[in-house]
Design a protein around this motif. Structure first.
Motif, mmCIF file in Angstrom:
data_model
loop_
_atom_site.group_PDB
_atom_site.id
_atom_site.type_symbol
_atom_site.label_atom_id
_atom_site.label_comp_id
_atom_site.label_asym_id
_atom_site.label_seq_id
_atom_site.Cartn_x
_atom_site.Cartn_y
_atom_site.Cartn_z
ATOM 1 N N ASP A 177 -20.290 36.542 10.337
ATOM 2 C CA ASP A 177 -19.332 37.411 9.717
ATOM 3 C C ASP A 177 -18.418 38.071 10.792
ATOM 4 O O ASP A 177 -18.910 38.178 12.122
ATOM 5 N N PRO A 178 -17.189 38.456 10.527
ATOM 6 C CA PRO A 178 -16.167 38.824 11.555
ATOM 7 C C PRO A 178 -16.729 40.345 11.940
ATOM 8 O O PRO A 178 -16.113 40.634 13.012
ATOM 9 N N VAL A 179 -17.477 41.019 11.211
ATOM 10 C CA VAL A 179 -17.796 42.501 11.397
ATOM 11 C C VAL A 179 -19.310 42.676 11.802
ATOM 12 O O VAL A 179 -19.626 43.083 12.895
ATOM 13 N N PHE A 239 -15.337 32.305 9.671
ATOM 14 C CA PHE A 239 -16.871 32.619 9.534
ATOM 15 C C PHE A 239 -17.172 32.219 8.299
ATOM 16 O O PHE A 239 -16.772 32.204 7.352
ATOM 17 N N PRO A 240 -18.570 31.831 8.259
ATOM 18 C CA PRO A 240 -19.499 31.664 9.522
ATOM 19 C C PRO A 240 -18.735 30.376 10.332
ATOM 20 O O PRO A 240 -18.426 29.527 10.099
ATOM 21 N N ARG A 241 -19.106 30.645 11.816
ATOM 22 C CA ARG A 241 -18.817 29.616 12.655
ATOM 23 C C ARG A 241 -19.833 28.665 12.901
ATOM 24 O O ARG A 241 -20.946 28.462 12.325
ATOM 25 N N PHE A 242 -19.354 27.455 13.451
ATOM 26 C CA PHE A 242 -20.214 26.390 13.530
ATOM 27 C C PHE A 242 -20.957 26.599 14.780
ATOM 28 O O PHE A 242 -20.697 27.364 15.668
ATOM 29 N N LEU A 243 -22.137 25.674 14.973
ATOM 30 C CA LEU A 243 -22.959 25.681 16.335
ATOM 31 C C LEU A 243 -22.754 24.245 16.954
ATOM 32 O O LEU A 243 -23.226 23.385 16.365
ATOM 33 N N CYS A 279 -24.033 23.583 10.510
ATOM 34 C CA CYS A 279 -23.365 24.370 9.671
ATOM 35 C C CYS A 279 -24.085 25.632 8.888
ATOM 36 O O CYS A 279 -25.221 25.194 8.738
ATOM 37 N N TYR A 280 -23.784 26.472 8.630
ATOM 38 C CA TYR A 280 -24.253 27.805 7.990
ATOM 39 C C TYR A 280 -24.304 27.285 6.599
ATOM 40 O O TYR A 280 -23.201 27.330 6.076
ATOM 41 N N ARG A 281 -25.237 27.766 5.989
ATOM 42 C CA ARG A 281 -25.509 27.188 4.555
ATOM 43 C C ARG A 281 -26.315 28.239 3.774
ATOM 44 O O ARG A 281 -27.377 28.814 4.329
ATOM 45 N N LYS A 282 -25.694 28.787 2.717
ATOM 46 C CA LYS A 282 -26.750 29.844 1.908
ATOM 47 C C LYS A 282 -26.379 29.660 0.524
ATOM 48 O O LYS A 282 -25.298 29.879 -0.091
ATOM 49 N N SER A 283 -27.229 28.988 -0.319
ATOM 50 C CA SER A 283 -27.522 28.882 -1.740
ATOM 51 C C SER A 283 -27.739 30.063 -2.464
ATOM 52 O O SER A 283 -28.481 30.963 -1.793
ATOM 53 N N PRO A 284 -27.333 30.461 -3.706
ATOM 54 C CA PRO A 284 -27.564 31.744 -4.431
ATOM 55 C C PRO A 284 -29.027 31.767 -4.782
ATOM 56 O O PRO A 284 -29.899 31.007 -4.809
#
Length: 293
Positions: A177-179, A239-243, A279-284
């Motif tokens: 997140d940018p903040v 954002f989200p950034r890669f690693l 990659c950042y992943r987030k499922s509901p």
């Protein structure tokens, strides 16, 4: 109030015109069709959202002075107990005795729990129980009321540890997140033959700090010896950034067993390198984390 009347035929065309305008907006502004990842992040933690057991009242700067002045394990425990930082000590037999202690409290500021308020990040480090290393910490998120906070334990700190080679260094990074920031945690440990390194990222999710990425490396000595090295770099402007991960491995020495049953020691080394992007992943309804893209 003014009422506007329209011709019946125009009224029938109005829903179609609205649909056409909406399609034109979506076609000219693609970003509106997909909300940014940060929109799903929690806002400031409310008083009601913080469980009563985690609500604390403390002045971080005053506590810093008190921790430095504490000279016994019992005195140190009394200071840290309201923050929930003495629980890992309960397993130590030496706590039944009034032994010497020496510690200091580090106070940092970062936006961990939400984007709209800075948290206090407290780390306690020192010596207890005749030389055991103390390393624990908590994130304090501000609530309504003077010096009132919601306490979130820093699970990547061990509490107490016997190994004097054990070390943890953390920093803050805008990764998902940018903040809001995450913890970048670098952990090292060693024994007579081995050295271990662990890099991890920890993000605040549902009121707790959760690991969203972990990778290990290290080296071992002996007749058969080798090492692994890892470099992890956040990349990308969005954002989200890669690693981006660059990893290498070197293994040296092996025993070759002959038909006669004899073993022959071979000194040659094998090297390998690899590069991968995460990659950042987030499922509901699930926790977010990094996985191979």
């Amino acid at each position: 109030m003014r009422l506007m009347l329209m011709h019946p035929s125009f009224a029938m065309l109005l829903p179609l015109l609205r649909g056409a305008v909406l399609l034109a907006i979506l076609a000219t502004t693609p970003a509106a069709a997909e909300a940014p990842a940060s929109s799903s992040l929690p806002s400031k933690v409310s008083q009601d959202a913080c469980p009563p057991a985690l609500r604390v009242v403390v002045d971080p700067q005053e506590l810093k002075k008190q921790v430095r002045a504490a000279k016994t394990t019992a005195g140190l425990r009394k200071l840290l107990h309201p923050l929930g930082l003495d629980s890992p000590w309960e397993r130590q037999e030496c706590l039944k005795e009034e032994g010497p202690a020496s510690a200091q409290l580090d106070v940092f500021r970062a936006r961990i729990l939400s984007a709209d308020a800075q948290d206090f990040v407290l780390q306690v480090r020192g010596q207890v129980c005749d030389g055991m290393k103390l390393l624990t910490g908590v994130v304090l998120h501000p609530l309504s009321g003077k010096n009132s906070f919601c306490a979130t334990p820093m699970g990547f700190l061990p509490g107490v540890v016997e190994s004097q080679a054990f070390r943890v260094v953390f920093s803050f990074e805008n990764l998902t997140d940018p903040v809001r920031q995450v913890f970048r945690v670098e952990e090292t440990d060693a024994d007579s033959r081995n050295e271990y390194q662990t890099l991890s990222y920890w993000e605040a999710q549902e009121g707790a700090l959760r690991s969203i990425f972990t990778i290990e490396s290290g080296s071992h000595m002996g007749f058969v010896h080798g090492s692994t090295e890892v470099k992890v770099t956040p990349v990308g402007d969005a954002f989200p950034r890669f690693l981006q991960i660059k990893e290498s491995s070197r293994d040296c020495g092996k025993f070759i067993y002959m038909p006669s049953g004899e073993s022959v020691y071979e000194t040659s080394c094998t090297d390998a390198e690899n590069e991968v992007r995460m990659c950042y992943r987030k499922s509901p309804g699930a926790s977010g984390g990094y996985d191979k893209c």
